[in-house]
Design a protein around this motif. Structure first.
Motif, PDB file in Angstrom:
ATOM      1  N   LEU A  11       0.825  -1.213   0.000  1.00  0.00           N
ATOM      2  CA  LEU A  11       0.000   0.000   0.000  1.00  0.00           C
ATOM      3  C   LEU A  11       0.857   1.260   0.000  1.00  0.00           C
ATOM      4  O   LEU A  11       0.582   2.213  -0.741  1.00  0.00           O
ATOM      5  CB  LEU A  11      -0.945   0.001   1.200  1.00  0.00           C
ATOM      6  N   TYR A  31      -5.016   0.067  -5.869  1.00  0.00           N
ATOM      7  CA  TYR A  31      -4.528  -0.270  -4.528  1.00  0.00           C
ATOM      8  C   TYR A  31      -4.810  -1.735  -4.172  1.00  0.00           C
ATOM      9  O   TYR A  31      -3.976  -2.385  -3.543  1.00  0.00           O
ATOM     10  CB  TYR A  31      -5.124   0.681  -3.484  1.00  0.00           C
ATOM     11  N   VAL A  35      -1.986  -4.635  -3.220  1.00  0.00           N
ATOM     12  CA  VAL A  35      -2.012  -5.603  -2.112  1.00  0.00           C
ATOM     13  C   VAL A  35      -1.842  -7.017  -2.664  1.00  0.00           C
ATOM     14  O   VAL A  35      -1.056  -7.812  -2.131  1.00  0.00           O
ATOM     15  CB  VAL A  35      -3.315  -5.476  -1.295  1.00  0.00           C
TER      16      VAL A  35
END
Length: 156
Positions: A11, A31, A35
């Motif tokens: 992140l 995002y 991850v």
């Protein structure tokens, strides 16, 4: 490094890249891909977060390559990028997120005692420090990464 450190590291790396490299506001998919990319290299470890989720694939990869070899290498990074370019060329944000997450994973694992075989199949280990996975050093690093997320969010 543990899964939670890889998640936060992915992140932070995506957030920093978004702010300083791309100069565009990326969405949730970027995002989320960061991850996923931060966890992906540990598919070679059957007890990792991703290894437990995809246990059959994890066992196959672990049997073929072992831990921190092919999936922690420049070769794997290039292969994942080529797959995205060939099959999902329109999903640039997801491609970027996955690659940035993978790079953050490599960097974090290179901080550990075992290091990574970044130039696999060459038997050369890249080791930046001798931090222990799950140890005090990793805890401090994790706290620092959380502070970075907050700082980058507030400052920019």
């Amino acid at each position: 490094m543990t899964g939670k450190t890889h998640i936060i590291g992915g992140l932070v790396a995506c957030q920093a890249a978004d702010l300083f490299l791309f100069s565009t506001t990326s969405g949730f998919s970027y995002y989320a891909a960061g991850v996923a990319g931060a966890l992906l290299p540990d598919i070679c470890h059957t007890h990792s977060k991703i290894g437990r989720r995809f246990s059959v694939l994890s066992k196959v990869v672990a049997t073929l390559f072992g831990h921190r070899t092919f999936t922690h290498s420049l070769l794997f990074l290039v292969a994942v990028n080529l797959v995205f370019l060939a099959f999902f060329p329109e999903h640039v944000a997801i491609q970027r997120g996955i690659l940035i997450g993978m790079i953050s994973h490599y960097f974090l694992d290179a901080l550990t005692v075992r290091g990574i075989r970044f130039f696999y199949p060459a038997d050369v280990r890249v080791r930046l420090t001798r931090m222990r996975t799950g140890g005090v050093g990793e805890t401090f690093l994790l706290v620092g990464l959380v502070v970075c997320i907050g700082y980058l969010f507030v400052a920019f």
